[in-house]
Design an enzyme around this catalytic site. Sequence first.
Site, PDB file in Angstrom:
ATOM      1  N   HIS A  88     -30.234  20.332  70.388  1.00  0.00           N
ATOM      2  CA  HIS A  88     -31.702  20.442  70.266  1.00  0.00           C
ATOM      3  C   HIS A  88     -32.293  21.114  71.519  1.00  0.00           C
ATOM      4  CE1 HIS A  88     -35.718  18.449  69.096  1.00  0.00           C
ATOM      5  NE2 HIS A  88     -35.931  18.804  70.352  1.00  0.00           N
ATOM      6  N   GLU A  89     -31.803  20.716  72.695  1.00  0.00           N
ATOM      7  CA  GLU A  89     -32.348  21.288  73.944  1.00  0.00           C
ATOM      8  C   GLU A  89     -31.930  22.748  74.141  1.00  0.00           C
ATOM      9  OE1 GLU A  89     -34.600  19.572  74.886  1.00  0.00           O
ATOM     10  OE2 GLU A  89     -33.982  17.577  74.251  1.00  0.00           O
ATOM     11  N   CYS A 113     -39.445  15.640  68.256  1.00  0.00           N
ATOM     12  CA  CYS A 113     -39.562  16.548  69.393  1.00  0.00           C
ATOM     13  C   CYS A 113     -40.886  16.291  70.093  1.00  0.00           C
ATOM     14  CB  CYS A 113     -39.502  17.991  68.900  1.00  0.00           C
ATOM     15  SG  CYS A 113     -39.608  19.212  70.230  1.00  0.00           S
ATOM     16  N   LEU A 114     -40.841  16.259  71.416  1.00  0.00           N
ATOM     17  CA  LEU A 114     -42.071  16.029  72.180  1.00  0.00           C
ATOM     18  C   LEU A 114     -43.077  17.159  71.968  1.00  0.00           C
ATOM     19  CD1 LEU A 114     -40.464  14.691  75.481  1.00  0.00           C
ATOM     20  CD2 LEU A 114     -41.674  13.352  73.735  1.00  0.00           C
ATOM     21  N   GLN A 134     -40.260  23.809  77.152  1.00  0.00           N
ATOM     22  CA  GLN A 134     -41.349  22.940  76.695  1.00  0.00           C
ATOM     23  C   GLN A 134     -42.434  22.739  77.744  1.00  0.00           C
ATOM     24  OE1 GLN A 134     -38.280  19.930  75.285  1.00  0.00           O
ATOM     25  NE2 GLN A 134     -39.947  19.533  73.852  1.00  0.00           N
ATOM     26  N   HIS A 174     -34.117  24.918  72.200  1.00  0.00           N
ATOM     27  CA  HIS A 174     -35.396  25.200  72.875  1.00  0.00           C
ATOM     28  C   HIS A 174     -35.246  26.382  73.831  1.00  0.00           C
ATOM     29  CE1 HIS A 174     -38.235  22.135  71.620  1.00  0.00           C
ATOM     30  NE2 HIS A 174     -37.440  21.130  71.941  1.00  0.00           N
ATOM     31  N   GLY A 215     -34.815  13.824  75.911  1.00  0.00           N
ATOM     32  CA  GLY A 215     -34.445  15.131  76.447  1.00  0.00           C
ATOM     33  C   GLY A 215     -35.686  15.980  76.659  1.00  0.00           C
TER      34      GLY A 215
HETATM   35  O1  GNR Z   1     -37.193  12.473  72.475  1.00  0.00           O
HETATM   36  C1  GNR Z   1     -36.568  13.134  71.650  1.00  0.00           C
HETATM   37  N1  GNR Z   1     -35.908  12.487  70.661  1.00  0.00           N
HETATM   38  C2  GNR Z   1     -35.014  13.096  69.801  1.00  0.00           C
HETATM   39  C3  GNR Z   1     -34.576  12.379  68.691  1.00  0.00           C
HETATM   40  C4  GNR Z   1     -33.666  12.927  67.807  1.00  0.00           C
HETATM   41  C5  GNR Z   1     -33.183  14.199  68.038  1.00  0.00           C
HETATM   42  C6  GNR Z   1     -33.605  14.941  69.138  1.00  0.00           C
HETATM   43  C7  GNR Z   1     -34.515  14.385  70.011  1.00  0.00           C
HETATM   44  S1  GNR Z   1     -35.008  15.296  71.400  1.00  0.00           S
HETATM   45  C8  GNR Z   1     -36.590  14.616  71.702  1.00  0.00           C
HETATM   46  C9  GNR Z   1     -37.164  15.131  73.018  1.00  0.00           C
HETATM   47  C10 GNR Z   1     -37.407  16.623  72.891  1.00  0.00           C
HETATM   48  O2  GNR Z   1     -38.292  17.115  72.252  1.00  0.00           O
HETATM   49  N2  GNR Z   1     -36.554  17.410  73.489  1.00  0.00           N
HETATM   50  O3  GNR Z   1     -36.673  18.730  73.371  1.00  0.00           O
HETATM   51 NI    NI Z   2     -37.649  19.054  71.488  1.00  0.00          NI
END
Ligand code: GNR
Ligand code: NI
Length: 167
Positions: free
Chosen positions: A133-134, A91-92, A51, A137, A46
Amino acid sequence: MALLPILRYPDPRLHKVAAPVAEVDDTIRQLIDDMAETMYEAPGIGLAATQVDVHKRVVVIDVSEERNELLALVNPRIVARSGEQVCEEGCLSVPGVYDKVSRAEHVTVEALGRDGEPLRLEADDLLAVCIQHEIDHLDGKVFVEYLSLLKQNRIKTKLAKKARITA
Ligand code: GNR
Ligand code: NI
């Protein structure tokens, strides 16, 4: 198409609240395409516009094994949530850090799609985690904020050190 640079925690721009998109036009479609390319290249499941330092309510998600089920959500809203699940998140924007976060097990989401069409979707498991999670953000929240302050400080120190070496 273009790869976009991803902001790294603790960059203060990760805490900006994204604005709703008034109209899904070609600029938004270009953003979606660039975000998708950036997400696949990273690789991640995601990516939120926040980001890549664009503070508009746009996210891309692909939790499929084959990496061929792109979901683009504009102005996503969780309209119902139930249950609880604990998932090891990453998270990236926080590279190399993984920790358990508790979230809703099931969510119902309303959004606009890539062509501005209204979407309603039901999600469980990893997709539900990723959507939450997104959307966090877009609201300026990074998953580490669910962890203890001790852990948050350790993560900040670790990433600051890494930034000094790799910068
Ligand atoms: O790549 C991602 N893997 C992930 C693994 C477990 C829970 C959430 C994520 S999201 C993350 C990509 C990201 O940072 N999205 O904002
Ligand atoms: Ni993230």
